[in-house]
Design a protein around this motif. Structure first.
Motif, PDB file in Angstrom:
ATOM      1  N   ILE A 180       0.586  -1.189   0.038  1.00 13.71           N
ATOM      2  CA  ILE A 180      -0.080  -0.124   0.136  1.00 13.71           C
ATOM      3  C   ILE A 180       0.854   1.060  -0.058  1.00 13.71           C
ATOM      4  O   ILE A 180       0.560   2.327  -0.752  1.00 13.71           O
ATOM      5  CB  ILE A 180      -0.906   0.144   0.931  1.00 13.71           C
ATOM      6  CG1 ILE A 180      -1.989  -1.300   1.159  1.00 13.71           C
ATOM      7  CG2 ILE A 180      -1.683   1.181   1.305  1.00 13.71           C
ATOM      8  CD1 ILE A 180      -2.556  -1.420   2.419  1.00 13.71           C
ATOM      9  N   LYS A 181       1.841   1.301   0.862  1.00 14.09           N
ATOM     10  CA  LYS A 181       2.784   2.403   0.741  1.00 14.09           C
ATOM     11  C   LYS A 181       3.434   2.963  -0.235  1.00 14.09           C
ATOM     12  O   LYS A 181       3.853   3.692  -0.506  1.00 14.09           O
ATOM     13  CB  LYS A 181       3.798   2.206   2.110  1.00 14.09           C
ATOM     14  CG  LYS A 181       2.895   2.381   3.361  1.00 14.09           C
ATOM     15  CD  LYS A 181       4.043   1.920   4.569  1.00 14.09           C
ATOM     16  CE  LYS A 181       3.472   1.691   5.928  1.00 14.09           C
ATOM     17  NZ  LYS A 181       4.401   1.556   6.991  1.00 14.09           N
ATOM     18  N   ASP A 182       3.696   1.722  -1.186  1.00 11.87           N
ATOM     19  CA  ASP A 182       4.409   1.781  -2.417  1.00 11.87           C
ATOM     20  C   ASP A 182       3.666   1.688  -3.608  1.00 11.87           C
ATOM     21  O   ASP A 182       4.226   1.953  -4.817  1.00 11.87           O
ATOM     22  CB  ASP A 182       5.374   0.617  -2.558  1.00 11.87           C
ATOM     23  CG  ASP A 182       6.518   0.723  -3.530  1.00 11.87           C
ATOM     24  OD1 ASP A 182       6.971   2.187  -3.788  1.00 11.87           O
ATOM     25  OD2 ASP A 182       6.952   0.101  -4.340  1.00 11.87           O
ATOM     26  N   ASN A 192      -9.503   2.514  -6.380  1.00 18.11           N
ATOM     27  CA  ASN A 192      -8.098   2.511  -7.049  1.00 18.11           C
ATOM     28  C   ASN A 192      -7.247   1.702  -6.190  1.00 18.11           C
ATOM     29  O   ASN A 192      -6.419   1.059  -7.088  1.00 18.11           O
ATOM     30  CB  ASN A 192      -7.756   3.912  -7.371  1.00 18.11           C
ATOM     31  CG  ASN A 192      -8.440   4.717  -7.848  1.00 18.11           C
ATOM     32  OD1 ASN A 192      -8.780   6.078  -7.868  1.00 18.11           O
ATOM     33  ND2 ASN A 192      -9.160   4.379  -9.095  1.00 18.11           N
ATOM     34  N   LEU A 193      -7.239   1.770  -4.923  1.00 20.06           N
ATOM     35  CA  LEU A 193      -6.184   0.971  -4.329  1.00 20.06           C
ATOM     36  C   LEU A 193      -6.562  -0.550  -4.449  1.00 20.06           C
ATOM     37  O   LEU A 193      -5.553  -1.397  -4.559  1.00 20.06           O
ATOM     38  CB  LEU A 193      -6.230   1.320  -2.786  1.00 20.06           C
ATOM     39  CG  LEU A 193      -4.921   0.604  -1.885  1.00 20.06           C
ATOM     40  CD1 LEU A 193      -3.640   0.647  -2.698  1.00 20.06           C
ATOM     41  CD2 LEU A 193      -5.134   0.866  -0.735  1.00 20.06           C
ATOM     42  N   ALA A 194      -7.647  -0.855  -4.116  1.00 20.83           N
ATOM     43  CA  ALA A 194      -8.163  -2.424  -4.179  1.00 20.83           C
ATOM     44  C   ALA A 194      -7.828  -2.742  -5.648  1.00 20.83           C
ATOM     45  O   ALA A 194      -7.352  -4.036  -5.780  1.00 20.83           O
ATOM     46  CB  ALA A 194      -9.628  -2.168  -3.976  1.00 20.83           C
ATOM     47  N   HIS A 195      -8.370  -2.092  -6.740  1.00 25.26           N
ATOM     48  CA  HIS A 195      -7.997  -2.525  -8.055  1.00 25.26           C
ATOM     49  C   HIS A 195      -6.127  -2.909  -8.334  1.00 25.26           C
ATOM     50  O   HIS A 195      -6.043  -3.826  -8.874  1.00 25.26           O
ATOM     51  CB  HIS A 195      -8.285  -1.598  -9.043  1.00 25.26           C
ATOM     52  CG  HIS A 195      -8.270  -1.627 -10.320  1.00 25.26           C
ATOM     53  ND1 HIS A 195      -6.831  -1.432 -11.074  1.00 25.26           N
ATOM     54  CD2 HIS A 195      -8.875  -2.319 -11.350  1.00 25.26           C
ATOM     55  CE1 HIS A 195      -7.052  -1.884 -12.112  1.00 25.26           C
ATOM     56  NE2 HIS A 195      -8.184  -2.577 -12.378  1.00 25.26           N
ATOM     57  N   TYR A 196      -5.572  -2.109  -7.714  1.00 26.28           N
ATOM     58  CA  TYR A 196      -4.154  -2.313  -7.915  1.00 26.28           C
ATOM     59  C   TYR A 196      -3.542  -3.457  -6.900  1.00 26.28           C
ATOM     60  O   TYR A 196      -2.863  -4.455  -7.536  1.00 26.28           O
ATOM     61  CB  TYR A 196      -3.360  -1.135  -7.179  1.00 26.28           C
ATOM     62  CG  TYR A 196      -1.859  -1.277  -7.012  1.00 26.28           C
ATOM     63  CD1 TYR A 196      -0.918  -1.419  -7.909  1.00 26.28           C
ATOM     64  CD2 TYR A 196      -1.377  -1.238  -5.572  1.00 26.28           C
ATOM     65  CE1 TYR A 196       0.392  -1.908  -7.794  1.00 26.28           C
ATOM     66  CE2 TYR A 196       0.089  -1.547  -5.436  1.00 26.28           C
ATOM     67  CZ  TYR A 196       0.765  -1.726  -6.497  1.00 26.28           C
ATOM     68  OH  TYR A 196       2.391  -2.164  -6.260  1.00 26.28           O
ATOM     69  N   LEU A 197      -4.173  -3.771  -5.674  1.00 25.02           N
ATOM     70  CA  LEU A 197      -3.726  -4.704  -4.666  1.00 25.02           C
ATOM     71  C   LEU A 197      -4.431  -6.199  -5.465  1.00 25.02           C
ATOM     72  O   LEU A 197      -3.361  -7.021  -5.188  1.00 25.02           O
ATOM     73  CB  LEU A 197      -4.185  -4.573  -3.266  1.00 25.02           C
ATOM     74  CG  LEU A 197      -3.748  -3.480  -2.644  1.00 25.02           C
ATOM     75  CD1 LEU A 197      -4.269  -3.271  -1.277  1.00 25.02           C
ATOM     76  CD2 LEU A 197      -2.155  -3.643  -2.336  1.00 25.02           C
ATOM     77  N   CYS A 198      -5.425  -5.989  -6.113  1.00 29.17           N
ATOM     78  CA  CYS A 198      -5.786  -7.264  -6.777  1.00 29.17           C
ATOM     79  C   CYS A 198      -4.927  -7.858  -7.610  1.00 29.17           C
ATOM     80  O   CYS A 198      -4.712  -9.187  -7.900  1.00 29.17           O
ATOM     81  CB  CYS A 198      -7.108  -7.106  -7.294  1.00 29.17           C
ATOM     82  SG  CYS A 198      -8.639  -6.968  -6.422  1.00 29.17           S
ATOM     83  N   GLU A 199      -4.077  -7.077  -8.322  1.00 29.44           N
ATOM     84  CA  GLU A 199      -2.959  -7.479  -9.173  1.00 29.44           C
ATOM     85  C   GLU A 199      -1.742  -7.926  -8.457  1.00 29.44           C
ATOM     86  O   GLU A 199      -0.740  -8.671  -9.057  1.00 29.44           O
ATOM     87  CB  GLU A 199      -2.606  -6.418 -10.073  1.00 29.44           C
ATOM     88  CG  GLU A 199      -3.716  -6.018 -11.101  1.00 29.44           C
ATOM     89  CD  GLU A 199      -3.447  -4.802 -12.011  1.00 29.44           C
ATOM     90  OE1 GLU A 199      -2.279  -4.304 -11.564  1.00 29.44           O
ATOM     91  OE2 GLU A 199      -4.403  -4.486 -12.470  1.00 29.44           O
ATOM     92  N   VAL A 200      -1.247  -7.643  -7.143  1.00 27.63           N
ATOM     93  CA  VAL A 200      -0.135  -7.993  -6.531  1.00 27.63           C
ATOM     94  C   VAL A 200      -0.246  -9.075  -5.042  1.00 27.63           C
ATOM     95  O   VAL A 200       0.900  -9.324  -4.745  1.00 27.63           O
ATOM     96  CB  VAL A 200       0.604  -6.897  -6.476  1.00 27.63           C
ATOM     97  CG1 VAL A 200       0.972  -5.781  -7.381  1.00 27.63           C
ATOM     98  CG2 VAL A 200      -0.346  -5.570  -5.293  1.00 27.63           C
TER      99      VAL A 200
END
Length: 261
Positions: free
Chosen positions: A208-210, A223-231
């Motif tokens: 999250i911090k990065d 937006n954050l959840a969308h990104y985290l789903c990929e990583v």
């Protein structure tokens, strides 16, 4: 036969602590004139406020040991006054993001990152948008998070295509593990819509911090959840009740009629 259990070998997940981070830094221009000089989360609903109704529930959850509310500079003083009149069992911290206009707002993800940094958060976090009324408790959501052992998001079945095209949409497997997340898709992958409620585990805080260094959007919580789903792994919790999103004067008046007490 007597069964002996060595309790020292058991990991008790519910001893972990969790912080609430409330995203409340918007300017709610669609509710003008009510919110021109007053924050939407503190608008009255019956004998309480929008935010108060949410925190009344969250504050009773044993895992929660503190609430962080991030707002803007224009409304920070109003939130401080409200805080001084509350009697929650868990401490409340108000974070001022320094903005004073809708045009200069940081966006939900940047506000979340600011709260994590300012409060040195090193726990699991329950992230909620401050402008919703629910007719169910967050306790089931926290229990689901403990069961799955991953970060989690809420979801609900949405039959209307137009509504799906205005929100986040996810595809999940048979165990409700998120396989894909779309943002305001023209062609939704499913009918599972995502409201702005998430629990992120402590182990995912470095991601999250990065996130801003990897092209993560920052305007909306999704937006954050969308990104985290990929990583990282994320599971989805089916909402057990109704959510009322207060986004306009009409929706505010309707919710006041429903929750008049």
């Amino acid at each position: 036969m007597l069964l002996t259990v060595n309790l020292s070998t058991i990991t008790v997940n519910y001893n972990k602590k969790m912080k609430t981070i409330v995203i409340a830094a918007g300017y709610a221009t669609r509710l003008y004139p009510l919110t021109k000089n007053f924050p939407k989360p503190l608008l009255e609903i019956g004998d309480n406020t929008i935010l108060g109704r949410m925190l009344d529930d969250i504050d009773t959850i044993p895992e929660i040991d503190g609430h962080i509310i991030v707002t803007n500079h224009k409304f920070a003083g109003i939130f401080e006054d409200w805080k001084n009149k509350t009697h929650y069992t868990k401490p409340i911290t108000i974070i001022d993001d320094g903005t004073e206009t809708n045009e200069t707002r940081l966006g939900a993800v940047k506000d979340l990152l600011l709260a994590i940094e300012k409060c040195n958060v090193d726990d699991d976090i329950l992230v909620v948008a401050a402008d919703n009324i629910l007719d169910f408790s967050f306790k089931g959501f926290v229990d689901f998070f403990k069961e799955k052992g991953t970060s989690v998001m809420m979801c609900h079945y949405e039959p209307e295509l137009k509504k799906l095209q205005r929100t986040g949409v996810i595809a999940v497997d048979e165990n409700m593990k998120v396989l894909e997340m779309q943002e305001k898709p023209e062609h939704p992958v499913s009918n599972w819509a995502v409201p702005p409620f998430y629990i992120y585990r402590k182990a995912d805080l470095p991601l999250i911090k990065d996130c801003m260094n990897h092209g993560c959007g920052f305007d909306a919580p999704g937006n954050l959840a969308h990104y985290l789903c990929e990583v990282t792994d994320i599971h989805a919790y089916k909402m057990p009740g109704k959510r009322f999103d207060i986004g306009s004067l009409d929706s505010y008046e309707e919710v006041k009629k429903i929750f008049y007490y």
